[in-house]
Design a protein around this motif. Structure first.
Motif, short mmCIF file in Angstrom:
data_model
loop_
_atom_site.label_atom_id
_atom_site.label_comp_id
_atom_site.label_asym_id
_atom_site.label_seq_id
_atom_site.Cartn_x
_atom_site.Cartn_y
_atom_site.Cartn_z
N ALA A 1 -16.56 -32.36 1.45
CA ALA A 1 -15.56 -32.33 0.39
C ALA A 1 -15.03 -33.73 0.10
N GLU A 2 -14.80 -34.51 1.14
CA GLU A 2 -14.24 -35.85 0.95
C GLU A 2 -15.22 -36.75 0.20
N LEU A 3 -16.47 -36.71 0.62
CA LEU A 3 -17.43 -37.66 0.06
C LEU A 3 -18.01 -37.19 -1.26
N PHE A 4 -18.24 -35.89 -1.40
CA PHE A 4 -18.99 -35.43 -2.57
C PHE A 4 -18.20 -34.48 -3.46
N ARG A 5 -16.99 -34.07 -3.04
CA ARG A 5 -16.21 -33.13 -3.85
C ARG A 5 -17.11 -32.00 -4.29
N GLY B 1 -18.75 -28.15 -5.04
CA GLY B 1 -18.36 -27.07 -5.95
C GLY B 1 -19.57 -26.19 -6.22
#
Lengths: 501, 501
Positions: free
Chosen positions: B362-366, B368
């Motif tokens: 989540a931090e690096l690639f967000r 979804g």
């Protein structure tokens, strides 16, 4: 264990009438026996016919297990001489005693399985665990997304999908989508570009990583706003750049003279709606920044994440449109205009760089999803994008006004409001000393999502307390009661502050 | 320029009856005049009513332009005293003369806009510009993908889409998809895992980047196979790791004693179907590798990219399933089983690491695209995945046999075939000295896609010439004539070789 005792071992351990088929059990038992050292290399296993009789299973069951074990190297068939346990035990003598190297010097503790940079990545403010609810900042009202239109466009493509839409991409994205994006940016954001300069990515994080890697060396300095978006800091740091935070005032990122003396490789800015505080970068600052970048060959990365939504006055031109020296890399996203889970963003790069950015995108990320790009291109070309943005702009303006009124009603002059001219959130400033983290945590217990402003600062000493409040995804009616609840927590913390003072 | 001459300047430059509306023209002319220095700071601009009369346009037209220019900071309205050109010229005196820093020490040449690492990224073998056609390796037959089933499942979700499917992900991926993947991997690949250990990514590149960043420091060594997949080398290098190529033999990656003496941080392997040559890593080598990794705390990254397609004998168990020390990170993808453009891959990590991998994702690639994950989960749970893989396995086996026959027919003993037991491609080995790059280029002119084997080697001296040939996406009938054409090119190069010898 001898040939005979293998039968015994298996007889003892086979589970009759269990859920695992006999052939899988047989395979597993022999494998575990060999791996565990109970069945030694060089041993001949019983002929399949004999073992089948011993175990009372069909010969096929045994053959299946043996074949699998032979294929995987546990057993070896010697022609005319039966089947043997292969010697696969690792030759420990080959593993040298004295060792140097990365792993040898590794962290000792069990807790620190991660690398230092991995730990750092997870230690800061970052993605929230909850993503949907009042007042989560940065989230559009996804319940208003025109699903049916999207679904129809999607079905049209999938009925007879072109193979080209299902294979890897060409690095730059599906051309009709790049054309639609370029046309939108020229009109709505005064971006100076052609479709050739547009690179479709899976979002701003990927865009930042591409720019950082392609244009910067490990250790290069990148100026970032302080406070700034956590993702920018995380991604550039993980790309090997060294972020240098520069404070923000009402004209945007400050450019102090000491800093100017040492040009960085990159300057990351959010000039149209500073994230998170909201000021628009002044024209004087824009011109200074661009002149500086041109003179010293600095790359300016403009993150224009939510400027499609501007509520007071006409939309402002992008920084990129003001640049005549090709120093600006412009970043945009559909996360705010459509929905975040779409994961489609884009960047506009100088023409000379575009083919190389496209190739690097393919090399680093192996792009694709042209089938999604095609649907989005149709969605834009058939006017659904503009009409959706127009509708949402009206809706969000109404919700913004409602939240502003609620804030004034509940908190009067205690709190300041900034950043409410554009986007999907505003920044609520609270008196110095307020513990915004505590408020945010207490509110979360009540089911109200906010983000503490202080967490966006790189320098804790300069952090101003406050809350980031998203209003776009909260129904207008529910804003006053929900904010009243939040205000209770805020006032509670403020009392606490008074008592201490 | 004076107040009056502004009118004259505008009168001269306004284009009547052009495509650009008058208000935009007015805005643009004034803006350019100010930016270019023709209209100087401090000058009062004509009152809107007067200017409108001078230009013969409506007063609204002028007001629009003025408002926009005021909003963007070009003009400033002084109450009761008209509108003035703002002073936004960058104060060059603020830009210091002597400079140090990243940008100051930058490359000089116009050609080298990219960073050194950017140039290196683009200099190696990488993603092909063409992605679809005979004999492009690694591409499944996407024309056989069950579009209609997919489209139906998709429509079902989109009719009433849950907001949670449209917002950011939680880092790990949509839970029902993780469950479906875990169940598939346990059965089909003997992977030892629960859904909690599965992290859904946008493909193997992202999986490699996550593992490299979270578990390795900048500069750490990573052993890679030589030859190996270009993407592995590119991604780990761009993540700051130092790849050390180790040669491959018929048992997979060799583990020479000199190398063993200095444990790396990572070992990247393709044990089930070495890429690109095809051997299966022997059990003895697997056990040695795992024992070594456990003793010296080395991370083993198993890229199991195409083992769902195995044509001779039973499917082989994964390396991960053999590991009892939690040192293996297992990577898989839907690019080969379904279609490459889907961009859904996955990794299985040790339980203790799973929550941290999710957060880092989540931090690096967000992350979804839960809306896509949901469709894929249904596709798997309703049996379409297994049945598609089963059908494709039959089809590809037929095409493989056809290509093998064509090779023997056209080239006899000149060429060797390896790696044809599994996957979507085989490696055609050619006599030492053959210029495989030239063959591949000549074939491309005829519209036949291949990849030269030599390009996959890190050490040009050890490179063996040959061609990577994909057979999965070529119709069975067209294999013999197309290969005959390719064989012509090959024989041409071989003659060339004879002449030189």
């Amino acid at each position: 264990m001898s040939e005979v005792s293998i039968s015994d071992y298996l007889l003892t351990h086979l589970e009759r009438g269990g859920t695992v088929p006999m052939n899988r059990q047989l395979y597993g038992l022999l494998r575990d026996g060999i791996l565990g050292g109970a069945i030694l290399p060089g041993l001949r296993v019983p002929p399949s016919r004999a073992l089948a009789a011993d175990l009372g299973v069909s010969r096929n069951t045994v053959t299946y297990a043996y074949d699998q074990l032979i294929a995987e190297g546990y057993l070896e068939a010697r022609t005319g001489d039966g089947t043997y346990v292969a010697d696969t035990e690792p030759d420990m003598a080959r593993l040298p005693a004295a060792l140097t190297g990365d792993a040898a010097t590794a962290d000792g503790g069990a807790g620190s399985l991660l690398s230092g940079r991995g730990e750092r990545l997870l230690s800061g403010t970052g993605a929230s665990s909850a993503q949907w609810g009042a007042f989560m900042p940065g989230i559009p009202d996804i319940t208003r997304f025109p699903n049916e239109v999207w679904s129809k466009l999607q079905a049209r493509h999938w009925r007879r999908i072109a193979p080209g839409l299902l294979t890897y991409g060409d690095g730059a994205g599906y051309l009709p989508l790049r054309e639609a994006i370029a046309s939108h940016l020229r009109t709505a954001r005064s971006v100076n570009c052609t479709a050739e300069q547009v690179i479709v990515t899976s979002g701003t994080h990927q865009s930042i990583q591409l720019a950082s890697t392609l244009l910067g060396e490990m250790g290069d300095t990148a100026w970032v706003e302080d406070p700034c978006y956590w993702g920018t800091r995380n991604v550039i740091r993980s790309s090997g750049l060294a972020p240098l935070p520069l404070p923000v005032d009402e004209e945007g990122m400050q450019l102090p003279e000491e800093a100017l003396r040492t040009p960085p490789r990159f300057i990351f800015v959010t000039p149209s709606h500073q994230y998170p505080l909201g000021p628009v970068m002044s024209l004087a600052r824009r011109r200074l920044l661009l002149e500086y970048a041109a003179r010293h060959k600095v790359w300016v990365v403009e993150d224009d994440y939510d400027s499609e939504f501007r509520y007071s006055g006409p939309p402002l031109a992008s920084l990129q449109g003001l640049d005549s020296n090709e120093r600006v890399i412009y970043l945009g996203t559909f996360s705010k205009t459509l929905f975040p889970g779409l994961r489609i963003g884009f960047m506009v790069v100088p023409s000379a760089l575009a083919p190389r950015f496209a190739r690097a995108n393919a090399e680093l990320f192996r792009d694709g999803q042209s089938f999604l790009h095609a649907v989005l291109a149709d969605f834009m070309n058939e006017g659904h994008f503009s009409s959706h943005v127009r509708k949402m702009r009206q809706l969000y303006a109404e919700r913004l006004a409602c939240l502003q009124a609620a804030i004034r009603h509940e908190l009067g002059d205690i709190a300041t409001i900034s950043g409410g001219d554009a986007g999907l959130h505003l920044a609520l400033g609270l008196p110095t000393g307020t513990n915004d983290v505590a408020i945010s945590q207490a509110a979360k217990v009540r089911g109200i999502l906010t983000r503490p402003l202080s967490a966006y600062y790189a320098e804790p000493t300069s952090a101003r307390p406050g809350l980031m409040l998203g209003y776009a995804a909260v129904s207008t009616e529910s804003i006053p009661p929900l904010f009243a609840e939040l205000a209770q927590e805020i006032r509670g913390q403020l009392c606490h502050l008074d008592t201490r003072a």
